[in-house]
Design a protein around this motif. Sequence first.
Motif, short mmCIF file in Angstrom:
data_model
loop_
_atom_site.label_atom_id
_atom_site.label_comp_id
_atom_site.label_asym_id
_atom_site.label_seq_id
_atom_site.Cartn_x
_atom_site.Cartn_y
_atom_site.Cartn_z
N ARG A 113 0.99 -1.29 -0.01
CA ARG A 113 0.06 0.18 -0.08
C ARG A 113 0.71 1.18 0.17
NH1 ARG A 113 -3.00 -3.10 3.73
NH2 ARG A 113 -2.46 -1.70 5.35
N PHE A 114 1.90 1.28 0.85
CA PHE A 114 2.80 2.36 0.68
C PHE A 114 3.68 2.63 -0.50
CE2 PHE A 114 7.21 3.95 1.86
CZ PHE A 114 6.75 5.34 2.15
N GLU A 115 4.16 1.48 -1.21
CA GLU A 115 4.66 1.73 -2.48
C GLU A 115 3.72 1.97 -3.23
OE1 GLU A 115 5.97 -2.47 -2.89
OE2 GLU A 115 7.91 -1.96 -1.87
N LYS A 116 2.56 1.80 -3.30
CA LYS A 116 1.17 2.19 -4.52
C LYS A 116 1.13 3.67 -4.08
CE LYS A 116 -3.08 0.52 -5.96
NZ LYS A 116 -4.01 -0.31 -6.32
N PHE A 117 1.32 4.01 -2.96
CA PHE A 117 0.98 5.45 -2.56
C PHE A 117 2.19 6.21 -3.01
CE2 PHE A 117 1.82 9.17 -0.02
CZ PHE A 117 0.48 9.78 0.39
N CYS A 118 3.40 5.64 -2.92
CA CYS A 118 4.55 6.59 -3.25
C CYS A 118 4.33 6.83 -4.90
CB CYS A 118 5.85 5.77 -3.12
SG CYS A 118 6.12 5.97 -1.22
N SER A 119 3.80 5.52 -5.61
CA SER A 119 3.74 5.60 -7.05
C SER A 119 2.85 6.59 -7.63
CB SER A 119 3.58 4.16 -7.49
OG SER A 119 3.44 4.17 -9.21
N LYS A 120 1.62 6.48 -6.90
CA LYS A 120 0.42 7.25 -7.18
C LYS A 120 0.52 8.71 -6.87
CE LYS A 120 -4.65 6.70 -7.39
NZ LYS A 120 -5.76 5.71 -7.02
N TYR A 121 1.29 8.96 -5.77
CA TYR A 121 1.24 10.56 -5.15
C TYR A 121 2.80 10.91 -4.97
CZ TYR A 121 -3.73 9.05 -4.40
OH TYR A 121 -4.93 8.70 -4.31
N PRO A 122 3.78 10.78 -5.91
CA PRO A 122 4.91 11.11 -5.53
C PRO A 122 5.19 12.37 -5.04
CG PRO A 122 4.67 10.88 -7.89
CD PRO A 122 3.11 10.67 -7.42
N THR A 123 4.45 13.39 -5.52
CA THR A 123 4.70 14.90 -5.07
C THR A 123 4.44 15.04 -3.49
OG1 THR A 123 2.46 15.57 -5.40
CG2 THR A 123 4.52 15.72 -7.15
N LEU A 124 3.68 14.19 -2.70
CA LEU A 124 2.89 14.25 -1.56
C LEU A 124 4.26 13.67 -0.48
CD1 LEU A 124 -0.74 13.35 -1.88
CD2 LEU A 124 0.45 15.62 -1.54
N ILE A 125 5.09 12.69 -0.95
CA ILE A 125 5.77 11.96 0.16
C ILE A 125 6.72 13.10 1.01
CG2 ILE A 125 7.85 10.20 0.41
CD1 ILE A 125 5.11 9.23 -0.64
N GLN A 126 7.20 13.89 0.31
CA GLN A 126 7.98 14.91 0.95
C GLN A 126 7.47 16.07 1.62
OE1 GLN A 126 11.09 14.16 1.65
NE2 GLN A 126 11.01 12.43 0.15
N ARG A 127 6.07 16.18 1.37
CA ARG A 127 5.23 17.37 1.64
C ARG A 127 4.27 17.09 3.01
NH1 ARG A 127 2.82 20.09 -3.52
NH2 ARG A 127 2.15 21.47 -2.14
N VAL A 128 3.76 15.88 2.97
CA VAL A 128 2.83 15.25 4.03
C VAL A 128 3.82 14.45 5.28
CG1 VAL A 128 0.93 13.79 4.56
CG2 VAL A 128 1.17 15.17 2.40
#
Length: 201
Positions: A160-175
């Motif tokens: 689920r985390f890997e899918k989140f990173c793939s789907k929302y790459p711009t959010l990883i460093q901002r959230v």
Amino acid sequence: MPKLNCIFGVMQSILENIAKHVVLTSEEQALFLSKTETKQFKAKTILLSAGEIATCTYFVNSGILRSFNINDNIIEHVLHFACEGWWIGDMYSYISRKPGNLFIEVLEEAEVVIITKENHQKLYQEIPKLERFFRILAENSLVSHQERLMDNLSITAEERFEKFCSKYPTLIQRVPQKHIASFIGVTPEFFSKMKARLLKK
């Protein structure tokens, strides 16, 4: 005319978002914009609280918003993030006109376009093609929520985390990590250990 051009410049993002699905004339664009309001919000501002009736939907020009609920007034469950070019709201409350159970919070200082329920209905009458646009948004949201539900039932937290990173790459460093952990359905402690394992691979 300069004032109108300024308004169109500020609202270009939402007009481009609409143009992905329906084509508005310049007159229809101006009418649409006249039914919206743009506001700036600081981080940690609560736009909607559980127990309130949602009277607006929000489009994010800049910044990040999230929707979440609180289980037994203890544990937060993040349902949705919205950054630039995304919509967010409590659709259950907005459509049913009943008190909702979601909070909507500004995570990162944001500029938000607000459409009230009243103006939303007026736009359907005055620009019928917008019904198609908002129907497509609702359908896409339904598909996304069903996909997430199935993921929670059928794949691991790491997947689920890997899918989140793939789907929302711009959010990883901002959230904040605690909110990502909540979104994928794990505790912050588990998330931290899981992320460390993934980095070692």
